[in-house]
Design a protein around this motif. Sequence first.
Motif, PDB file in Angstrom:
ATOM      1  N   ASN A  72       0.749  -1.105  -0.049  1.00  0.00           N
ATOM      2  CA  ASN A  72       0.008   0.051   0.139  1.00  0.00           C
ATOM      3  C   ASN A  72       0.819   1.271  -0.041  1.00  0.00           C
ATOM      4  OD1 ASN A  72       1.179  -0.511   2.469  1.00  0.00           O
ATOM      5  ND2 ASN A  72      -1.044  -0.628   3.623  1.00  0.00           N
ATOM      6  N   GLN A 200       4.400  -2.572   2.704  1.00  0.00           N
ATOM      7  CA  GLN A 200       3.330  -3.051   3.183  1.00  0.00           C
ATOM      8  C   GLN A 200       3.133  -2.511   4.737  1.00  0.00           C
ATOM      9  OE1 GLN A 200       1.719  -5.138   5.538  1.00  0.00           O
ATOM     10  NE2 GLN A 200      -0.257  -4.728   4.813  1.00  0.00           N
ATOM     11  N   HIS A 202       0.773  -1.971   8.213  1.00  0.00           N
ATOM     12  CA  HIS A 202      -0.565  -2.480   9.127  1.00  0.00           C
ATOM     13  C   HIS A 202      -0.528  -1.981  10.368  1.00  0.00           C
ATOM     14  CE1 HIS A 202       1.758  -5.978   9.066  1.00  0.00           C
ATOM     15  NE2 HIS A 202       1.537  -6.028  10.464  1.00  0.00           N
ATOM     16  N   VAL A 218      -5.355  -1.908   7.624  1.00  0.00           N
ATOM     17  CA  VAL A 218      -4.080  -1.424   6.887  1.00  0.00           C
ATOM     18  C   VAL A 218      -4.300   0.214   6.694  1.00  0.00           C
ATOM     19  CG1 VAL A 218      -3.458  -3.567   5.839  1.00  0.00           C
ATOM     20  CG2 VAL A 218      -5.122  -2.098   4.664  1.00  0.00           C
ATOM     21  N   GLU A 219      -5.440   0.567   6.493  1.00  0.00           N
ATOM     22  CA  GLU A 219      -5.873   1.854   6.374  1.00  0.00           C
ATOM     23  C   GLU A 219      -5.141   2.676   7.345  1.00  0.00           C
ATOM     24  OE1 GLU A 219      -9.891   4.583   4.983  1.00  0.00           O
ATOM     25  OE2 GLU A 219     -10.016   2.647   5.971  1.00  0.00           O
ATOM     26  N   GLN A 222      -1.430   2.841   6.755  1.00  0.00           N
ATOM     27  CA  GLN A 222      -1.153   3.671   5.359  1.00  0.00           C
ATOM     28  C   GLN A 222      -1.195   5.233   5.751  1.00  0.00           C
ATOM     29  OE1 GLN A 222      -3.264   2.246   2.196  1.00  0.00           O
ATOM     30  NE2 GLN A 222      -2.640   3.817   0.803  1.00  0.00           N
ATOM     31  N   ALA A 249      -7.692  -4.592  -3.354  1.00  0.00           N
ATOM     32  CA  ALA A 249      -8.714  -4.200  -2.424  1.00  0.00           C
ATOM     33  C   ALA A 249      -9.345  -5.697  -1.879  1.00  0.00           C
ATOM     34  CB  ALA A 249      -9.961  -3.437  -2.754  1.00  0.00           C
ATOM     35  N   ALA A 254      -8.628  -2.707   3.191  1.00  0.00           N
ATOM     36  CA  ALA A 254      -7.836  -2.333   2.285  1.00  0.00           C
ATOM     37  C   ALA A 254      -8.694  -1.663   1.049  1.00  0.00           C
ATOM     38  CB  ALA A 254      -6.760  -3.219   1.719  1.00  0.00           C
TER      39      ALA A 254
END
Length: 462
Positions: A72, A200, A202, A218-219, A222, A249, A254
């Motif tokens: 991401n 990546q 998280h 993860v959002e 990120q 997604a 994600a």
Amino acid sequence: MRRSLVVAITLLAVAFLFVGGPSLLFSPSADDVAPEEEERPEPNIVSVEDSESGFWPYLNAREAHEKRSPLNVVVRGETDRVVHLLTAYGDGDWEETDHDHFDAEELVGLADNETDDELANGNESSAPSDETLNPVSPTDIPWSHADGTTRFAYLDPGPDEDAHWTTETLQLEDGEYYGYRYHVRVYESPNPDDRWLVMQTHSEHFDWFTLRHRVDGVEAAQSRLERDLMAIPGIDVQEDVQRIYLDNAGPSDADGWAAKVDLTAMATASVAIGLAARRTRRTDGASQRVVERADREVDDRLTDVDRERLAAASDRLEAGHLILVATIFAIVLGVRITGIALDRTVDALTAHMIAALLYPFIAVGLPVATYAIANGLERRLDAAIIASVSLAAAIWLDYSLLGVDVLPIDVIVQRALVVVALGLIAGGAARRATRDSRLNDMLAAGIVLWVLVLGGTLLGYL
């Protein structure tokens, strides 16, 4: 026997109301953590502009094309320089850690469930177009090196070489190993002439009832990493930061979009970066005047029958009930706090050593202390309800202090069973339950359920 059934049914209701109910209501990803398995397509390589190399936008625990952990963040720049910026500079004190990490779950509830959904081609057009992100000043929370579990990335060097699996170049963490942390895995381009890294990131927390890290999503991680990268001096947010669609997604929260940060235009190599961001916390309170007014309103609504029932419940309250509540809270929260403190201060202890030292307080200390205190209580139902509600409340308070608000279904089930088991142990230890025999059906059922649940969890069955 009849009384035992009443206690068991009551405990099941308590577990649903205080564990299952809130979890299902307030865990938005509970229905999405285990998508149905489908046939795996051939990997689609994402190419990075101005380079022949590319990457498959997922990570995996094994060398297989399973859509698990979505990549991401993409950073353009010289590999050595970017890694240097991420590890050597910052507003906080950067320190290398010696964690010997347990296996972390890849995404919420996805360790045993593979998600291979093929996303519709129209998703890209319906999603927002490339957008510029707004900068946020870095905080003083330090990042450090992390030795997390290995995850494999599938990288394609270009037409002259075959694509291959590789392990991470670097891992970073921000937070507490035995608390809540943000975790980043970094992978460098397979072609030395290309200048990009893919990451990546998280968020996750350590679960003392399962001895695993549970990935929460993860959002948020990120967004945190985006803000920190944008805080690098010399970054032009309008030109150097964009969102790109990777079509990955599905797992957890994600959305298929990644942050792309271009460091190639920066003029000097010596710039400072602070990889950190504020963890938003909301605190709500009420004034004393509002509380007093609410108390008066409640008192006005109470009938004489209600007051009699409250008085009867108050008469049944024993000092042992309060001691039992305090003991359960002290063990659950004490293990969390002690684990964090030992990890921070005692360098001689590895993560496995700390777990071996503290886990017995959960696995053995909780049921033994509950039995010892409940043995001095009179009524079975009272002891069972006090123990189960206290454990449920302690678990939720622990999650609240960590900032965790999403739980997968398997964790909900495991916690509900643990709550029921401890309630049965407390009810079976009460004086009215032990008049004929110390080992009664309620106590035996509680011990067996406790051992099966925790043992099954450690062996991977729950």
